[in-house]
Structures are given as structure tokens and as C-alpha cells.
Design an enzyme around this catalytic site. Structure first.
Site, PDB file in Angstrom:
ATOM      1  N   HIS A 162      14.627  29.295  46.696  1.00  0.00           N
ATOM      2  CA  HIS A 162      15.699  29.804  47.567  1.00  0.00           C
ATOM      3  C   HIS A 162      16.609  28.660  48.012  1.00  0.00           C
ATOM      4  CE1 HIS A 162      14.639  34.064  48.209  1.00  0.00           C
ATOM      5  NE2 HIS A 162      13.395  33.683  48.050  1.00  0.00           N
ATOM      6  N   GLU A 189       8.625  32.918  46.462  1.00  0.00           N
ATOM      7  CA  GLU A 189       9.430  33.386  45.329  1.00  0.00           C
ATOM      8  C   GLU A 189      10.029  32.282  44.459  1.00  0.00           C
ATOM      9  OE1 GLU A 189      10.958  37.707  46.636  1.00  0.00           O
ATOM     10  OE2 GLU A 189      12.032  36.113  47.667  1.00  0.00           O
ATOM     11  N   ASP A 248      19.008  29.251  52.786  1.00  0.00           N
ATOM     12  CA  ASP A 248      18.775  30.115  51.628  1.00  0.00           C
ATOM     13  C   ASP A 248      19.991  29.972  50.738  1.00  0.00           C
ATOM     14  OD1 ASP A 248      17.864  32.352  49.927  1.00  0.00           O
ATOM     15  OD2 ASP A 248      16.553  32.799  51.628  1.00  0.00           O
TER      16      ASP A 248
END
Ligand code: ACM
Length: 646
Positions: A228, A284, A151
Site C-alpha cells: 500500500h 495485502e 496509502d
């Protein structure tokens, strides 16, 4: 009675015999080898044939305890292992051994996939710590450990082909995520004296994977794509759309080198992790850079992709082909549905249950992990009594009451729900003992959701067992939340309140935000007050500059002595207590007189708190206007749940 004289016979050879013997001996004590026909003071682990017609779960076991013998039967080592866990859980320690009450148990799991995810990117945790958690997971019959290895906050697994991932992308300028995220968000070389972070070497990973296998746990690696990925793009900026570090979070999908990189990483990942599933993230993505990127636009044209959702889906499809060609299956967060789901993919449903429902409706498998029930980064008790968390309120009972099979599914669709998982994201969790505090005992509730049929669950029974389990975990060196000190729900939220404005009409001079409507126009006078989280459907949200500005029509003129409202502050979500409140009254709805005008100091150091604002006096009115504003500097949200008039 188990004593040092108790013998052990295991009807298996080789590694599994060793694993099962170790498991029993570690919990109890060393035992002599017994024989198949021993009938006195013996534990017998016996493998039975599986029924060809009605295949039974390899994790099913029977456990029979009599004064002379303990007999555990199963069709596989896994079943025997779970029989042993039950035996350990039933054993009562004595001065010179253990006692176990006579019993006959037939047991099998409701779900084949019983998972827990640990985020080791936001804060890194050692392999010793991970192994310690594996011990506890296995004891509660969890069988999947999903490691969130990559991440923005740091890359955590050695990849020989791409050394900068661990020489650079695994190290940042601040140890604590919050300070780093609110600061420069920069990475450092590993040998910089200020570098904070860490990673697992390939040997560490092999050690973790082996240790997990010896506990019948499969470790599932997650490698985030396409989003990410700030840390990768800082190390290898040519893989981003802009081509410079610290500009993008998403990989450039138009660039072939992105696929060379991802396949190179996944090749080493597959060598390290024998799991059926490889988790590729998928959540996301911002997607904005793709719209401006010549390479991405060319890819979209060539592949006839009409939007960036389809561009994302192109990447997921291609990666799925690669994984499938190597005998693995793709697992991803529910955003992988966007732009069309890859043909064999399994969906991990986190933004609620809809992703999982859509997946099984189209014949795909799904794993349920909705934030509302499965995100252990939320507060487990009254927030003002807890270490700072990301927000939300997820007490033990709410986890326990979760049913991973939505009512709307057919039996066939329900069969495609492979299981359920709890996730611990660690933005606000930097210490190993804090990880344990966040996961125990909530993970025990999840374990029971995953293992037991709903009709066999009982909250009261579970709660008593959980109290004991907390003591047991403490005695084994864990740091669980102290369940017996639980405060529980906000007292106001547990019962409705009657007051003069109950069910009276509310006129909104500024609208509530459509993301936080609670129950709409009735919310502020419905007698229902919210619990510890602003997302529970009782708290209504207003965003500046519009602020809270309403008038309640009491229908007739009446005498009023108090007007009370509670406000919530959650600084992480930019929700603030009011900096000023004005309350006015009127008899005709036109001419208002002020009852109260007050400014408040807002303490932004308090990440989460509630405040009651009250006017007290004597007045007569039909209309009550209530206005509340956030500070000028901190525009943000205002949240309230009820305007109480007495
Ligand atoms: C997630 O919580 N972004 C999967």
C-alpha cells in the site's frame, strides 16, 4: 438538580483538574470551586487508592447521585472522566439547568482497548473534523483513535526528513478517490493548480494528539509497509524493486535504503505520537516484484529465507526491533503472521477472527476488527436507499451482537484479546458529513461491545437508547444515519420460502465458484434467500464464461405456473445482472423445450441492485433447466440465491 449554583470539587491538581473541569463545564455550565467537605449542591470528583493486591482498572468508576451531591470516585483521571461521561448521558436538560435521577453505579470496561480507525488517505479530513470526532468518541468511552495516515491514495503526515512525501505524495490528479482510482492514479506537486489532497503538519498532529489526550484517547499512527505504498514509491522510486515510479506498490526489502527511510519516518512519528503502539500496516502485499528483484533475492539468500512470506516477515521483525529499542510496540494487520510473527507483535485481526485466534494461541496479544462486524464502509441499510458504499451489509444490530472473544479460546488466551476496533475506510466517503453518517450510530454499538460484559447487553434497550443518541448527536451538529428510518434486512431473507422445487436435487452443468459456494449443492433449492450482501452464505456465485447453468430434478412430472429467481448486481465487485436467461423443461431429462429465452439491457450505472426474473405460464415437467449469462463485454459474476418453482 444541577444549576449555576452547583459547586465542583476535584481531588486532583494541575492539568487533569483542568481537563475534568473543562469537560463538565463544556457539557453543563461554569461551576464555582467547591470544597472536599461540601455536602450540598456539589459535584465531587474523588481519587481513591488502587488496591495493591487486586489491581482494579484505572478506567473503573463509581457514580453516586443523591438529591444533594454527585460523587464520582475512581483511581485515576480516566476513571473520573468516564464517570463524567455517564453523568452527562444521564442528565436531562431543564429550562434552568439539568436534572439527574438518583442512582448508584459501579462500572468498568470489558476491554482496555476500545478503538476506532479513520482512513484519511483515500480522502483527507481536516484536523478540526478529527477533533470533532474525538469529542464524540470520548462521550461513548472509545479510548483509541487509529489514523490510517498513508496509502496509495495519499501520504498525510509531514516528515521533515522526506519532504516529497507531502510536497508530492499527498496530492493527486482527482479529488474523488473513485475517479482517480479508475483513472490515471497519478500524483502532482502541491502547487499544481489541479492538485487535490492534503496532509497534517507536525503542529497539526501535536494539536490532535494533545486534544485526544485531554479526552483520554490515545492516537495510534499507521504507516503502511511493505505494501500500500505506491505514493511513497512515486516520490522516492529508488525504494521500489523496479526503481521507477508508478511500477510497484511494495517497498524493496533487499535495499538497505528502504530501512533507512522507514526508520527515519518512524523516528519522527514516535516523536509526534506518544502511543505505546505504532501500527505498521503489513496487509495485502503483492510480493510479486520481490521474486524477480536481484536485491530481494540476495537478501533472501543471505538471510536464508525460503520464500517471500519470510522476506516480508524479515522486514516486520527488523522494524519491530527498531520500535522496541525505542520503547514502542509493533501493531499490524493479520498478514504479519505470514512467514512467522515477530516476537512481541500485536495482531489486528481483520480478515475474520482467525488471525487474532492464531496470535493469542501463540501467546501474542490481539485486537479484533473482523470485516464482517467492524468494517463501517459496508452498507448500514438496504443498499438501494443508501449512498454508494464498498458493498456488504452491516446493520446496527450485527455490530451490536458481535462478541470479540471467540468461543474456542481458553480463559488465558481470551485475556490476550486486548480489545476491539471499528474501521472506516473512505474510498467511497469523501465528505465529512458522510463520514459521520457511516460511523454514527454504528460506533455506539461498537462502544457497547467494547465496554459492556455480554450478559449486561440488551439489544432492545440499546436500540431505544440509540434512537435517542441519534437525536442527541444531531442536536450537537453531527450527521448520523437516521435510525428511525431504517428499512432493515431484505424482507425475503427473513423467512424461508416453500415451493415445488424445495429440497429437490440440482445438477450443475457449470460449477459454482469455490469462493462463493453458499451452502453448496443445496443452495438454490433450500428455501433460504439472501440478504443485501452476496457474501452472506445464501447467494451463490458463478463466473463467466462458465455462467449459471443448472437443471433441477423435480422427481415427478408436475404442473408448473411460475419459475422465479432473483439476481444481484454489485458493479464494484464485477457482479452483473444477467444479459440473457433461458429456461427449458423436459419430461425425460434428454429432450428439452424452451419455455423462455430473453435478453436484458444491463444498466451498469446502478452500482447495486436486485432484479427478479420470472416466467409465468402453464407447463408440465419433471426437469427444469435454468441458464443465465452476463454480457459479452462485461464478463464478471452472476449471483442468485434460489430458483423458486410454483
Ligand atoms: C485492510 O482492510 N486491508 C486492513
Amino acid at each position: 438538580m444541577l444549576s449555576e449554583k452547583t459547586k465542583l470539587y476535584i481531588d486532583l491538581k494541575g492539568e487533569e483538574e483542568c481537563i475534568l473541569r473543562n469537560c463538565l463545564e463544556q457539557y453543563f455550565f461554569r461551576m464555582q470551586k467547591g470544597k472536599k467537605r461540601d455536602t450540598k449542591n456539589t459535584i465531587i470528583l474523588s481519587v481513591t487508592k488502587n488496591n495493591k493486591k487486586h489491581k482494579i482498572s484505572p478506567e473503573r468508576y463509581t457514580l453516586s447521585v443523591t438529591p444533594q451531591t454527585v460523587l464520582i470516585q475512581a483511581t485515576s483521571g480516566a476513571g473520573l472522566f468516564y464517570g463524567i461521561q455517564t453523568l452527562c448521558q444521564l442528565a436531562q436538560p431543564l429550562a434552568n439547568g439539568f436534572s439527574i435521577a438518583s442512582t448508584e453505579i459501579e462500572d468498568e470496561p470489558r476491554f482496555a482497548y476500545r478503538g476506532f480507525m479513520l482512513d484519511v488517505s483515500r480522502h483527507f479530513f481536516s484536523k478540526e473534523f478529527v477533533k470533532k470526532q474525538i469529542d464524540a468518541l470520548a462521550f461513548y468511552k472509545i479510548n483509541r483513535l487509529h489514523l490510517h495516515l498513508t496509502d496509495a491514495a495519499g501520504w498525510r503526515v509531514e516528515i521533515k526528513k522526506y519532504p516529497l512525501l507531502t510536497d508530492f505524495a499527498a496530492w493527486r490528479t482527482e479529488g474523488k478517490w473513485k475517479k482517480w482510482w479508475n483513472g490515471d492514479r497519478k500524483y502532482l506537486y502541491f502547487n499544481d493548480p489541479k492538485a487535490a489532497g492534503g496532509y497534517y503538519t507536525q503542529d497539526d498532529i501535536r494539536e490532535i494528539v494533545d486534544y485526544a489526550r485531554e479526552h483520554y484517547i490515545t492516537v495510534i499512527p499507521e504507516i503502511e509497509m511493505p505494501a500500500h505504498s505506491e505514493e511513497v514509491l512515486a516520490a522516492y522510486p529508488q525504494l521500489s524493486c523496479v526503481g521507477e515510479p508508478y511500477k510497484n506498490a511494495d517497498f524493496c526489502i533487499g535495499n538497505e535504503e528502504t530501512f533507512e527511510f522507514l526508520e527515519g519516518v518512524l523516528t519522527e512519528i514516535m516523536e509526534l505520537f506518544p502511543s505505546e503502539y505504532i501500527h505498521i500496516g503489513g496487509d495485502e502485499a503483492g510480493k510479486a516484484a520481490w521474486k524477480e528483484c536481484p536485491k530481494c533475492l540476495r537478501r533472501m539468500k543471505e538471510e536464508q529465507l525460503t520464500n517471500v512470506d519470510e522476506l516480508q516477515s524479515y522486514l516486520i521483525h527488523r522494524i519491530e526491533l527498531f520500535l522496541n529499542a525505542h520503547g514502542r510496540k509493533l501493531l499490524g494487520w493479520d498478514e504479519i503472521l505470514q512467514g512467522g510473527l515477530a516476537p512481541n507483535a500485536t495482531v489486528m485481526s481483520w480478515r475474520g477472527e482467525q488471525g487474532g485466534i492464531s496470535a493469542v494461541q501463540s501467546g501474542h496479544q490481539a485486537i479484533m476488527t473482523p470485516g464482517k462486524y467492524c468494517y463501517f464502509d459496508a452498507y448500514q441499510d438496504a443498499p438501494h436507499t443508501q449512498p454508494e458504499a464498498i458493498g456488504g451489509y452491516l446493520p446496527l444490530k450485527k455490530v451490536y451482537d458481535y462478541n470479540p472473544i471467540p468461543d474456542s479460546l481458553s480463559a488465558k488466551q481470551a485475556n490476550l484479546i486486548r480489545g476491539v476496533q471499528a474501521n472506516l475506510w473512505t474510498e467511497y466517503v469523501s465528505e465529512p458529513s458522510h463520514v459521520e453518517y457511516m460511523i454514527y450510530p454504528r460506533l455506539l454499538a461498537l462502544a457497547e461491545v467494547a465496554w459492556s460484559q455480554p450478559e449486561r447487553k440488551s439489544w432492545n434497550d440499546f436500540y431505544q437508547r440509540a434512537l435517542q443518541a441519534v437525536d442527541n448527536l444531531k442536536s450537537r451538529g453531527y450527521h448520523p444515519f437516521d435510525l428511525k428510518k431504517e428499512i432493515g434486512s431484505r424482507p425475503e431473507a427473513t423467512h424461508p420460502i416453500s415451493h415445488l422445487a424445495l429440497d429437490k436435487k440440482v445438477i450443475y452443468h457449470a460449477p459454482y465458484h469455490n469462493a462463493y459456494p453458499a451452502k453448496g449443492d443445496i443452495t438454490l433449492t433450500d428455501g433460504i434467500r439472501g440478504d443485501w450482501t452476496y457474501t452472506d452464505g445464501a447467494w451463490q456465485g458463478f463466473i463467466s464464461p462458465k455462467r449459471l447453468d443448472i437443471t433441477i430434478d423435480m422427481e415427478t412430472e408436475m404442473n408448473i405456473q411460475t419459475i422465479t429467481a432473483d439476481f444481484m448486481q454489485v458493479t464494484g465487485a464485477e457482479i452483473y445482472l444477467p444479459a440473457s436467461v433461458v429456461i427449458s423443461i423436459s419430461s425425460d431429462g434428454n429432450i428439452f423445450t424452451e419455455l423462455m429465452r430473453k435478453d436484458y439491457e444491463v444498466d451498469l450505472q446502478q452500482p447495486i441492485r436486485l432484479k427478479t426474473i420470472k416466467w409465468k405460464g402453464s407447463a408440465s415437467a419433471r426437469y427444469i433447466r435454468y441458464q443465465a449469462c452476463a454480457t459479452k463485454q462485461h464478463r464478471g459474476w452472476i449471483f442468485t440465491d434460489e430458483i423458486i418453482v410454483q
